[in-house]
Write a protein that holds these residues in place. Sequence first.
Motif, PDB file in Angstrom:
ATOM      1  N   LEU A   1      72.931  29.686  46.940  1.00  0.00           N
ATOM      2  CA  LEU A   1      72.952  28.709  45.850  1.00  0.00           C
ATOM      3  C   LEU A   1      71.533  28.266  45.503  1.00  0.00           C
ATOM      4  O   LEU A   1      71.152  28.183  44.332  1.00  0.00           O
ATOM      5  CB  LEU A   1      73.808  27.507  46.272  1.00  0.00           C
ATOM      6  N   GLN A   2      70.733  27.990  46.531  1.00  0.00           N
ATOM      7  CA  GLN A   2      69.352  27.563  46.301  1.00  0.00           C
ATOM      8  C   GLN A   2      68.564  28.640  45.571  1.00  0.00           C
ATOM      9  O   GLN A   2      67.806  28.353  44.646  1.00  0.00           O
ATOM     10  CB  GLN A   2      68.658  27.233  47.629  1.00  0.00           C
ATOM     11  N   ASP A   3      68.738  29.898  46.007  1.00  0.00           N
ATOM     12  CA  ASP A   3      68.051  31.000  45.343  1.00  0.00           C
ATOM     13  C   ASP A   3      68.383  31.034  43.861  1.00  0.00           C
ATOM     14  O   ASP A   3      67.506  31.185  43.009  1.00  0.00           O
ATOM     15  CB  ASP A   3      68.469  32.346  45.969  1.00  0.00           C
ATOM     16  N   LEU A   4      69.660  30.896  43.579  1.00  0.00           N
ATOM     17  CA  LEU A   4      70.106  30.912  42.188  1.00  0.00           C
ATOM     18  C   LEU A   4      69.497  29.749  41.421  1.00  0.00           C
ATOM     19  O   LEU A   4      68.940  29.916  40.330  1.00  0.00           O
ATOM     20  CB  LEU A   4      71.636  30.864  42.149  1.00  0.00           C
ATOM     21  N   LEU A   5      69.572  28.558  42.012  1.00  0.00           N
ATOM     22  CA  LEU A   5      69.103  27.353  41.316  1.00  0.00           C
ATOM     23  C   LEU A   5      67.597  27.383  41.073  1.00  0.00           C
ATOM     24  O   LEU A   5      67.125  26.949  40.023  1.00  0.00           O
ATOM     25  CB  LEU A   5      69.474  26.103  42.123  1.00  0.00           C
ATOM     26  N   LEU A   6      66.848  27.883  42.054  1.00  0.00           N
ATOM     27  CA  LEU A   6      65.383  27.894  41.910  1.00  0.00           C
ATOM     28  C   LEU A   6      64.932  28.795  40.759  1.00  0.00           C
ATOM     29  O   LEU A   6      63.836  28.648  40.241  1.00  0.00           O
ATOM     30  CB  LEU A   6      64.715  28.352  43.205  1.00  0.00           C
ATOM     31  N   GLY A   7      65.793  29.724  40.369  1.00  0.00           N
ATOM     32  CA  GLY A   7      65.428  30.645  39.302  1.00  0.00           C
ATOM     33  C   GLY A   7      65.915  30.225  37.926  1.00  0.00           C
ATOM     34  O   GLY A   7      65.658  30.923  36.943  1.00  0.00           O
ATOM     35  N   ILE A   8      66.614  29.101  37.838  1.00  0.00           N
ATOM     36  CA  ILE A   8      67.129  28.654  36.534  1.00  0.00           C
ATOM     37  C   ILE A   8      66.111  27.736  35.867  1.00  0.00           C
ATOM     38  O   ILE A   8      65.696  26.740  36.449  1.00  0.00           O
ATOM     39  CB  ILE A   8      68.474  27.900  36.707  1.00  0.00           C
ATOM     40  N   PRO A   9      65.681  28.063  34.652  1.00  0.00           N
ATOM     41  CA  PRO A   9      64.669  27.238  33.993  1.00  0.00           C
ATOM     42  C   PRO A   9      65.209  25.882  33.558  1.00  0.00           C
ATOM     43  O   PRO A   9      66.420  25.672  33.534  1.00  0.00           O
ATOM     44  CB  PRO A   9      64.266  28.068  32.761  1.00  0.00           C
ATOM     45  N   ASN A  10      64.317  24.995  33.207  1.00  0.00           N
ATOM     46  CA  ASN A  10      64.719  23.685  32.702  1.00  0.00           C
ATOM     47  C   ASN A  10      65.388  23.844  31.339  1.00  0.00           C
ATOM     48  O   ASN A  10      65.152  24.825  30.632  1.00  0.00           O
ATOM     49  CB  ASN A  10      63.502  22.768  32.597  1.00  0.00           C
ATOM     50  N   LEU A  11      66.207  22.859  30.991  1.00  0.00           N
ATOM     51  CA  LEU A  11      66.914  22.894  29.710  1.00  0.00           C
ATOM     52  C   LEU A  11      65.988  22.403  28.599  1.00  0.00           C
ATOM     53  O   LEU A  11      65.442  21.303  28.706  1.00  0.00           O
ATOM     54  CB  LEU A  11      68.146  21.992  29.767  1.00  0.00           C
ATOM     55  N   PRO A  12      65.824  23.185  27.540  1.00  0.00           N
ATOM     56  CA  PRO A  12      64.989  22.708  26.437  1.00  0.00           C
ATOM     57  C   PRO A  12      65.709  21.603  25.666  1.00  0.00           C
ATOM     58  O   PRO A  12      66.927  21.653  25.518  1.00  0.00           O
ATOM     59  CB  PRO A  12      64.820  23.959  25.569  1.00  0.00           C
ATOM     60  N   LEU A  13      64.962  20.615  25.194  1.00  0.00           N
ATOM     61  CA  LEU A  13      65.575  19.568  24.379  1.00  0.00           C
ATOM     62  C   LEU A  13      66.030  20.173  23.051  1.00  0.00           C
ATOM     63  O   LEU A  13      65.440  21.123  22.543  1.00  0.00           O
ATOM     64  CB  LEU A  13      64.566  18.446  24.121  1.00  0.00           C
ATOM     65  N   ASP A  14      67.090  19.576  22.495  1.00  0.00           N
ATOM     66  CA  ASP A  14      67.648  20.125  21.250  1.00  0.00           C
ATOM     67  C   ASP A  14      66.691  20.020  20.071  1.00  0.00           C
ATOM     68  O   ASP A  14      66.808  20.758  19.101  1.00  0.00           O
ATOM     69  CB  ASP A  14      68.968  19.420  20.921  1.00  0.00           C
ATOM     70  N   GLU A  15      65.743  19.081  20.146  1.00  0.00           N
ATOM     71  CA  GLU A  15      64.841  18.922  19.007  1.00  0.00           C
ATOM     72  C   GLU A  15      63.832  20.072  18.883  1.00  0.00           C
ATOM     73  O   GLU A  15      63.135  20.172  17.872  1.00  0.00           O
ATOM     74  CB  GLU A  15      64.085  17.598  19.122  1.00  0.00           C
ATOM     75  N   LEU A  16      63.742  20.929  19.903  1.00  0.00           N
ATOM     76  CA  LEU A  16      62.772  22.024  19.825  1.00  0.00           C
ATOM     77  C   LEU A  16      63.241  23.065  18.813  1.00  0.00           C
ATOM     78  O   LEU A  16      64.431  23.351  18.714  1.00  0.00           O
ATOM     79  CB  LEU A  16      62.612  22.706  21.190  1.00  0.00           C
ATOM     80  N   PRO A  17      62.282  23.657  18.082  1.00  0.00           N
ATOM     81  CA  PRO A  17      62.655  24.718  17.141  1.00  0.00           C
ATOM     82  C   PRO A  17      63.106  25.972  17.896  1.00  0.00           C
ATOM     83  O   PRO A  17      62.732  26.181  19.042  1.00  0.00           O
ATOM     84  CB  PRO A  17      61.364  24.980  16.361  1.00  0.00           C
ATOM     85  N   ASP A  18      63.899  26.791  17.233  1.00  0.00           N
ATOM     86  CA  ASP A  18      64.305  28.073  17.803  1.00  0.00           C
ATOM     87  C   ASP A  18      63.120  29.015  17.820  1.00  0.00           C
ATOM     88  O   ASP A  18      62.173  28.854  17.063  1.00  0.00           O
ATOM     89  CB  ASP A  18      65.419  28.716  16.955  1.00  0.00           C
ATOM     90  N   GLY A  19      63.220  30.044  18.675  1.00  0.00           N
ATOM     91  CA  GLY A  19      62.181  31.070  18.679  1.00  0.00           C
ATOM     92  C   GLY A  19      61.631  31.282  20.070  1.00  0.00           C
ATOM     93  O   GLY A  19      61.929  30.530  20.993  1.00  0.00           O
ATOM     94  N   THR A  20      60.800  32.317  20.185  1.00  0.00           N
ATOM     95  CA  THR A  20      60.310  32.692  21.509  1.00  0.00           C
ATOM     96  C   THR A  20      58.798  32.844  21.564  1.00  0.00           C
ATOM     97  O   THR A  20      58.244  33.140  22.617  1.00  0.00           O
ATOM     98  CB  THR A  20      60.920  34.034  21.950  1.00  0.00           C
ATOM     99  N   SER A  21      58.107  32.675  20.435  1.00  0.00           N
ATOM    100  CA  SER A  21      56.654  32.880  20.476  1.00  0.00           C
ATOM    101  C   SER A  21      55.931  31.695  19.846  1.00  0.00           C
ATOM    102  O   SER A  21      56.558  30.808  19.253  1.00  0.00           O
ATOM    103  CB  SER A  21      56.279  34.155  19.727  1.00  0.00           C
ATOM    104  N   ASP A  22      54.598  31.700  19.985  1.00  0.00           N
ATOM    105  CA  ASP A  22      53.816  30.600  19.428  1.00  0.00           C
ATOM    106  C   ASP A  22      53.934  30.553  17.898  1.00  0.00           C
ATOM    107  O   ASP A  22      53.704  29.527  17.282  1.00  0.00           O
ATOM    108  CB  ASP A  22      52.352  30.675  19.883  1.00  0.00           C
ATOM    109  N   ALA A  23      54.318  31.701  17.302  1.00  0.00           N
ATOM    110  CA  ALA A  23      54.490  31.725  15.844  1.00  0.00           C
ATOM    111  C   ALA A  23      55.681  30.861  15.418  1.00  0.00           C
ATOM    112  O   ALA A  23      55.773  30.450  14.259  1.00  0.00           O
ATOM    113  CB  ALA A  23      54.694  33.162  15.370  1.00  0.00           C
ATOM    114  N   ASP A  24      56.582  30.579  16.356  1.00  0.00           N
ATOM    115  CA  ASP A  24      57.770  29.793  16.032  1.00  0.00           C
ATOM    116  C   ASP A  24      57.566  28.295  16.247  1.00  0.00           C
ATOM    117  O   ASP A  24      58.488  27.510  16.018  1.00  0.00           O
ATOM    118  CB  ASP A  24      58.949  30.264  16.893  1.00  0.00           C
ATOM    119  N   ALA A  25      56.380  27.933  16.709  1.00  0.00           N
ATOM    120  CA  ALA A  25      56.111  26.517  16.971  1.00  0.00           C
ATOM    121  C   ALA A  25      56.145  25.733  15.663  1.00  0.00           C
ATOM    122  O   ALA A  25      55.893  26.268  14.585  1.00  0.00           O
ATOM    123  CB  ALA A  25      54.758  26.355  17.646  1.00  0.00           C
ATOM    124  N   GLU A  26      56.461  24.420  15.807  1.00  0.00           N
ATOM    125  CA  GLU A  26      56.561  23.559  14.628  1.00  0.00           C
ATOM    126  C   GLU A  26      55.298  22.693  14.544  1.00  0.00           C
ATOM    127  O   GLU A  26      54.929  22.043  15.512  1.00  0.00           O
ATOM    128  CB  GLU A  26      57.809  22.683  14.814  1.00  0.00           C
TER     129      GLU A  26
END
Length: 421
Positions: free
Chosen positions: A94-119
């Motif tokens: 369980l710990q192994d699994l949990l340590l690999g799960i990233p933090n949840l992004p806040l909903d106000e963040l724009p969609d996208g995966t690169s710096d070009a998608d920044a707001e």
Amino acid sequence: MHDPRALLDPTTDAVRRLARKGYALDVASLDKLLAGRNSAIQRGDEARAESKRVATSVKGASPQERPALVERARDLKGVVAAAEEESRALDAELQDLLLGIPNLPLDELPDGTSDADAELVRTWGEKPEIADPLDHVDLGEKLGILDLTRATKLSGPRFAVLKGRGAKLERALARYFLDLAEQHGYTEFSVPTLVNRATMTGTGQLPKFAEDLFRTGTDDRELYLIPTAEVPLTNLHAQETLALEDLPLAYTAHTPCFRSEAGSYGRDTRGLVRLHEFSKVELVRLVDPATSRDALELLVGHAEAVLQGLGLTYRVVKLAAGDTGFSAQMTYDIEVWLPGQDAYREIASASDFGTFQARRAGIRTKAKDGTRGFAGTLNTSGLPIGRTLVALLEQGQQPDGSVRIPEALVPYTGFDTLTAS
RNA sequence: GGAAGCGUGGCAGAGCGGCCGAAUGCACUCGCCUUGAAAGCGAGAGACCCGAAAGGGUCCGGGGGUUCAAAUCCCUCCGCUUCCGCCA
């Protein structure tokens, strides 16, 4: 790290939110591991309770009843051991699994995966009018304050040597940054730059990002060079319980930072922009998590104040969900204008980690009414010395090839221009 | 690196293999008393895990062992203190 119950709670909406970071949460496995671990714990606890009762009864038992009781106690020991073994194994999974799960992004963040998608959030300052601007490497070498060739001789690529007024400028910047941080209420620390595995895990560098770090130590001792003072500063209170009314805590430190920059070859390789070793003043805040979103605004303002004090043109962007780091739930990047590249380039990231780091590092809180929880953590550069020097040289360059030093810095440098000598 | 000693709750500090999650003092919280405070008196209060709750379990530096039963006995690791050596 997340509370697994929160991830499984439908109102958290974890699957959708993690998908925005490109992470596919395996709810079924998580649910199964958690339930299995918990029932094993229950079974072990019950057997142990019975075992204690039997052990206590031995003393008052008659010689006739005694052997049966002792045997019963022996049997229960086996049950306890088996249940413990099972819960330990499941918990490790369980710990192994949990340590690999990233933090949840806040909903106000724009969609996208690169710096070009920044707001774009805001810009500050005017782009200076410079005809045929040089970049900081050409400027630094002409001014005789930067020697990349000899740095390569000493240590290899991605190291820098500063000389004369360049070295003095570095020292002046660090002092200026620290003085500003103090004015903003940050307590200065001097901390180790070599830390252990637990510390690196607390802020999220390990176990997932080992290849980004420099590892050292002796035969029987494992140590890592810090990539940022965020690591020792945030972990100062690891495994401690803080009184909620003592928050926020605001800490700063000027330290060297070491990054292997694995996989980044070919990107921004020139000059001082991406080095294996650089120095930086870091700002860290430990807060009541209910206030972390507001604290992020305050924090980014403190980083901006440094640039404003130096009169450097910059902009602030809100990173897209998929471009936000593993441990952060929201990040503002501050990008400074670099005439030599005709572009804005990242100089600082201000991030809100919510309770994600505090859960890993065990930074607990206790309210007056006894309510327990985890602290919110945040940090930003305030600022990196090298990249600030880059901006200073490029934005401050004059038609005659000299560089003007911002007024606020002159008390620290003792000179107001850099000229080729 | 060598030698000796020590690790118990927020702090200090007791603790016979079972009656010890642990005496006592200080600090803390809430009452009483007081114009207010101090003192005094009374009561309360550790952390973590499982559980909806009731309740159960774990924790005396970490890990392992002996035993029906370990803060207490044994092994080991870690940390701290003091002395010597070395060093900035």
